[in-house]
Design a protein around this motif. Structure first.
Motif, PDB file in Angstrom:
ATOM      1  N   ALA A   1      41.926  29.252 -75.351  1.00 16.82           N
ATOM      2  CA  ALA A   1      40.546  29.477 -74.908  1.00 16.82           C
ATOM      3  C   ALA A   1      39.562  28.943 -75.962  1.00 16.82           C
ATOM      4  O   ALA A   1      38.552  28.326 -75.618  1.00 16.82           O
ATOM      5  CB  ALA A   1      40.316  30.970 -74.657  1.00 16.82           C
ATOM      6  N   VAL A   2      39.890  29.148 -77.241  1.00 16.05           N
ATOM      7  CA  VAL A   2      39.026  28.628 -78.312  1.00 16.05           C
ATOM      8  C   VAL A   2      39.015  27.098 -78.277  1.00 16.05           C
ATOM      9  O   VAL A   2      37.958  26.459 -78.363  1.00 16.05           O
ATOM     10  CB  VAL A   2      39.517  29.132 -79.699  1.00 16.05           C
ATOM     11  N   ALA A   3      40.190  26.503 -78.115  1.00 15.61           N
ATOM     12  CA  ALA A   3      40.264  25.036 -78.099  1.00 15.61           C
ATOM     13  C   ALA A   3      39.526  24.455 -76.888  1.00 15.61           C
ATOM     14  O   ALA A   3      38.934  23.385 -76.966  1.00 15.61           O
ATOM     15  CB  ALA A   3      41.728  24.589 -78.107  1.00 15.61           C
ATOM     16  N   ARG A   4      39.552  25.183 -75.766  1.00 13.88           N
ATOM     17  CA  ARG A   4      38.785  24.756 -74.574  1.00 13.88           C
ATOM     18  C   ARG A   4      37.289  24.858 -74.861  1.00 13.88           C
ATOM     19  O   ARG A   4      36.524  23.968 -74.533  1.00 13.88           O
ATOM     20  CB  ARG A   4      39.094  25.667 -73.374  1.00 13.88           C
ATOM     21  N   SER A   5      36.898  25.965 -75.500  1.00 14.40           N
ATOM     22  CA  SER A   5      35.474  26.224 -75.715  1.00 14.40           C
ATOM     23  C   SER A   5      34.860  25.302 -76.751  1.00 14.40           C
ATOM     24  O   SER A   5      33.712  24.907 -76.617  1.00 14.40           O
ATOM     25  CB  SER A   5      35.256  27.655 -76.209  1.00 14.40           C
ATOM     26  N   LEU A   6      35.627  25.018 -77.792  1.00 10.53           N
ATOM     27  CA  LEU A   6      35.023  24.301 -78.924  1.00 10.53           C
ATOM     28  C   LEU A   6      35.520  22.874 -79.083  1.00 10.53           C
ATOM     29  O   LEU A   6      34.851  22.061 -79.714  1.00 10.53           O
ATOM     30  CB  LEU A   6      35.314  25.053 -80.233  1.00 10.53           C
ATOM     31  N   HIS A   7      36.689  22.558 -78.564  1.00 13.76           N
ATOM     32  CA  HIS A   7      37.286  21.256 -78.883  1.00 13.76           C
ATOM     33  C   HIS A   7      37.658  20.441 -77.663  1.00 13.76           C
ATOM     34  O   HIS A   7      38.558  19.615 -77.716  1.00 13.76           O
ATOM     35  CB  HIS A   7      38.503  21.459 -79.791  1.00 13.76           C
ATOM     36  N   ARG A   8      37.001  20.699 -76.574  1.00 17.86           N
ATOM     37  CA  ARG A   8      37.138  19.895 -75.357  1.00 17.86           C
ATOM     38  C   ARG A   8      38.572  19.801 -74.851  1.00 17.86           C
ATOM     39  O   ARG A   8      38.959  18.808 -74.245  1.00 17.86           O
ATOM     40  CB  ARG A   8      36.561  18.481 -75.579  1.00 17.86           C
ATOM     41  N   TRP A   9      39.371  20.793 -75.141  1.00 17.83           N
ATOM     42  CA  TRP A   9      40.696  20.814 -74.519  1.00 17.83           C
ATOM     43  C   TRP A   9      40.509  20.913 -73.007  1.00 17.83           C
ATOM     44  O   TRP A   9      39.637  21.664 -72.535  1.00 17.83           O
ATOM     45  CB  TRP A   9      41.483  22.047 -74.999  1.00 17.83           C
ATOM     46  N   THR A  10      41.358  20.191 -72.263  1.00 19.62           N
ATOM     47  CA  THR A  10      41.290  20.276 -70.807  1.00 19.62           C
ATOM     48  C   THR A  10      42.160  21.439 -70.331  1.00 19.62           C
ATOM     49  O   THR A  10      43.013  21.930 -71.083  1.00 19.62           O
ATOM     50  CB  THR A  10      41.835  18.978 -70.176  1.00 19.62           C
ATOM     51  N   ALA A  11      41.970  21.830 -69.054  1.00 19.55           N
ATOM     52  CA  ALA A  11      42.791  22.917 -68.498  1.00 19.55           C
ATOM     53  C   ALA A  11      44.277  22.536 -68.520  1.00 19.55           C
ATOM     54  O   ALA A  11      45.117  23.369 -68.901  1.00 19.55           O
ATOM     55  CB  ALA A  11      42.309  23.274 -67.095  1.00 19.55           C
ATOM     56  N   PRO A  12      44.662  21.294 -68.137  1.00 15.13           N
ATOM     57  CA  PRO A  12      46.090  20.948 -68.226  1.00 15.13           C
ATOM     58  C   PRO A  12      46.639  21.015 -69.660  1.00 15.13           C
ATOM     59  O   PRO A  12      47.791  21.403 -69.867  1.00 15.13           O
ATOM     60  CB  PRO A  12      46.153  19.505 -67.696  1.00 15.13           C
ATOM     61  N   GLN A  13      45.787  20.661 -70.649  1.00 22.31           N
ATOM     62  CA  GLN A  13      46.234  20.785 -72.050  1.00 22.31           C
ATOM     63  C   GLN A  13      46.522  22.244 -72.378  1.00 22.31           C
ATOM     64  O   GLN A  13      47.523  22.560 -73.030  1.00 22.31           O
ATOM     65  CB  GLN A  13      45.115  20.300 -72.986  1.00 22.31           C
ATOM     66  N   ALA A  14      45.615  23.120 -71.934  1.00 17.91           N
ATOM     67  CA  ALA A  14      45.797  24.550 -72.209  1.00 17.91           C
ATOM     68  C   ALA A  14      47.082  25.049 -71.539  1.00 17.91           C
ATOM     69  O   ALA A  14      47.878  25.758 -72.164  1.00 17.91           O
ATOM     70  CB  ALA A  14      44.592  25.346 -71.715  1.00 17.91           C
ATOM     71  N   SER A  15      47.307  24.638 -70.283  1.00 14.98           N
ATOM     72  CA  SER A  15      48.519  25.096 -69.569  1.00 14.98           C
ATOM     73  C   SER A  15      49.778  24.588 -70.260  1.00 14.98           C
ATOM     74  O   SER A  15      50.762  25.326 -70.405  1.00 14.98           O
ATOM     75  CB  SER A  15      48.539  24.578 -68.133  1.00 14.98           C
TER      76      SER A  15
END
Ligand code: HEC
Length: 314
Positions: A146-160
Motif C-alpha cells: 500500500a505504501v509503494a502504491r501510494s508513494l512510488h507509483r506501484w501498479t495494482a498488478p505489481q502489488a498483487s
C-alpha cells in the motif's frame, strides 16, 4: 584517480546488490520500479522473510533479539515500521541506532488511517525503512504494498505479484484489497497529514491478550516438535498459561451477537487448553494428547476466520 574509480565501482556493485538503498547515493540512476521485482534476502540471523522492495523499503518478520536488530543495522535501516500488535522493542532498536513507528493493523484491512501514517513516516523520516509484522507474510507485505502504491507509483498488478511472492494468504481479502487499491498520495497532501508517529501505540485489550496467546502457542509448538514425546511439566505449564490467557480474553467486554459468540469460542479454547495440560501431566496415550492439540489449533483458525480475518468495510 584510479583508486577513486575503483571505489565508485565497488559502491555501484554494492548498490546493485541492494536495490532498496539505491536512492541514497547521489549520481546513480534509480531503476524504474517495474524493472526491479522485490528481491529476497536469505540467511539473515534473527529475521525471516526479508525482501527488498526497492525505494529504500524492506519488509519482513519482526526482529528477534539482538541478532535481528544487528542484521537490520548492517543493512543500513534507519526506521522500523511495525504493523504488528506486539509492543515494539524500543530499547533494542535505539541501541542499534534505529527508531520505531508503531502502526498496528488487523488482518481485516490496512485501513486509511494506518496508511496515512505509514506514508507520512516514509516521506518524512530517514530511510531505509523496514516494514514488519510478526512473520512478514501477511500484514507487513500488505502495508508495504500500500505504501509503494501510494508513494512510488506501484501498479495494482505489481502489488498483487508482490503479495503472491510474500505468501500473503488469499484468505485475507481486506489486506489484498487495500494493498492493491491504495491510491497515490499527492505530495502536498502528505505535508498536511497531522497524525502523530508514535514509537508505541496502545492496542485493544483483546489484541494484547492474543499477542500473548500467540507467544505461548509458539512456545508449545516448539516444545512439542513433530509430536508430543514423553510428557514434560514445562509443556503442561505452557498449556495452562494458554488456558488462563483464553479465560482472561473471555472476560473482556464484547457486546452483541458477535461478542457472545466470541466469548463462547474463547471459553471453549480455554477448556481445550486445560484438557491438554491435564493430559500432558497424566501422561495419557499420546494419540489422545495429539487430538486435543489438533482441536486447539483448529479453534484458533475457526475463530479467526469468523471474527478476525473477514475484510473490514473499506
Ligand atoms: C474464539 C476466538 C479466538 C480464538 C479461539 C483465538 N483467537 Fe486469536 N484473535 C481473535 C480475534 C477476534 C482477533 C483480532 C483482534 C482484533 O484485531 O481486534 C485475534 C487476533 C490474533 C492475533 C493477532 C494479534 C495482532 O498482532 O494483532 C494473533 C497472533 C492470534 N490471534 C493468535 C491466536 C492463536 C495462536 C490462537 C490459538 C492458540 C488464537 N489466536 C485463538 C480471536 C480468537
Amino acid at each position: 584517480m584510479l583508486l577513486r574509480r575503483l571505489r565508485r565501482l565497488v559502491l555501484a556493485a554494492t548498490i546493485l546488490a541492494c536495490p532498496g538503498l539505491s536512492g541514497t547515493v547521489p549520481g546513480t540512476v534509480a531503476p524504474e520500479p517495474e524493472e526491479t521485482p522485490p528481491a529476497r534476502h536469505r540467511g539473515m540471523p534473527g529475521l525471516e522473510n526479508v525482501h527488498d522492495l526497492g525505494h529504500g523499503i524492506l519488509c519482513g518478520g519482526g526482529p528477534q533479539g539482538d541478532a535481528g536488530f544487528a542484521a537490520l543495522e548492517a543493512m543500513g535501516v534507519r526506521t522500523l515500521l511495525s504493523v504488528d500488535g506486539m509492543e515494539p522493542d524500543l530499547e533494542r532498536a535505539r541501541g542499534h541506532g534505529m527508531r520505531y513507528v508503531h502502526v498496528p493493523i488487523g488482518y481485516d484491512s490496512v485501513g486509511t488511517n494506518a496508511l496515512r501514517r505509514l506514508a507520512k513516516a516514509v516521506s518524512t523520516l530517514p530511510g531505509p525503512f523496514y516494514i514488519h509484522c510478526h512473520h512478514g507474510r501477511h500484514r507487513g507485505p500488505a502495508a508495504a504494498a500500500a505504501v509503494a502504491r501510494s508513494l512510488h507509483r506501484w501498479t495494482a498488478p505489481q502489488a498483487s505479484a508482490w503479495l503472491l511472492l510474500a505468501g500473503t494468504d488469499p484468505r485475507y481479502g481486506g489486506l489484498h484489497r487495500d494493498a492493491t487499491n491504495a491510491q497515490p498520495f499527492p505530495h502536498d497532501e502528505i505535508a498536511r497529514i497531522a497524525d502523530p508517529l508514535p514509537e508505541r501505540t496502545p492496542v485493544e485489550p483483546l489484541v494484547r491478550v492474543m499477542v500473548a496467546v500467540d507467544q505461548e502457542f509458539e512456545a508449545l509448538r516448539s516444545q512439542r516438535g513433530n509430536a508430543f514425546g514423553p510428557p514434560t511439566e514445562a509443556e503442561a505449564a505452557t498449556a495452562t498459561r494458554l488456558s488462563e490467557l483464553f479465560r482472561e480474553a473471555a472476560r473482556l467486554d464484547g457486546s452483541g451477537t458477535a461478542g457472545v459468540e466470541l466469548r463462547h469460542g474463547l471459553k471453549e479454547a480455554a477448556e481445550e487448553a486445560s484438557r491438554l495440560a491435564a493430559q500432558l501431566l497424566a501422561a495419557r496415550d499420546p494419540s489422545v494428547t495429539e487430538n486435543t492439540f489438533r482441536r486447539l489449533t483448529e479453534s484458533c483458525v475457526r475463530c479467526h476466520r469468523r471474527h478476525r480475518d473477514l475484510p473490514a468495510a473499506p
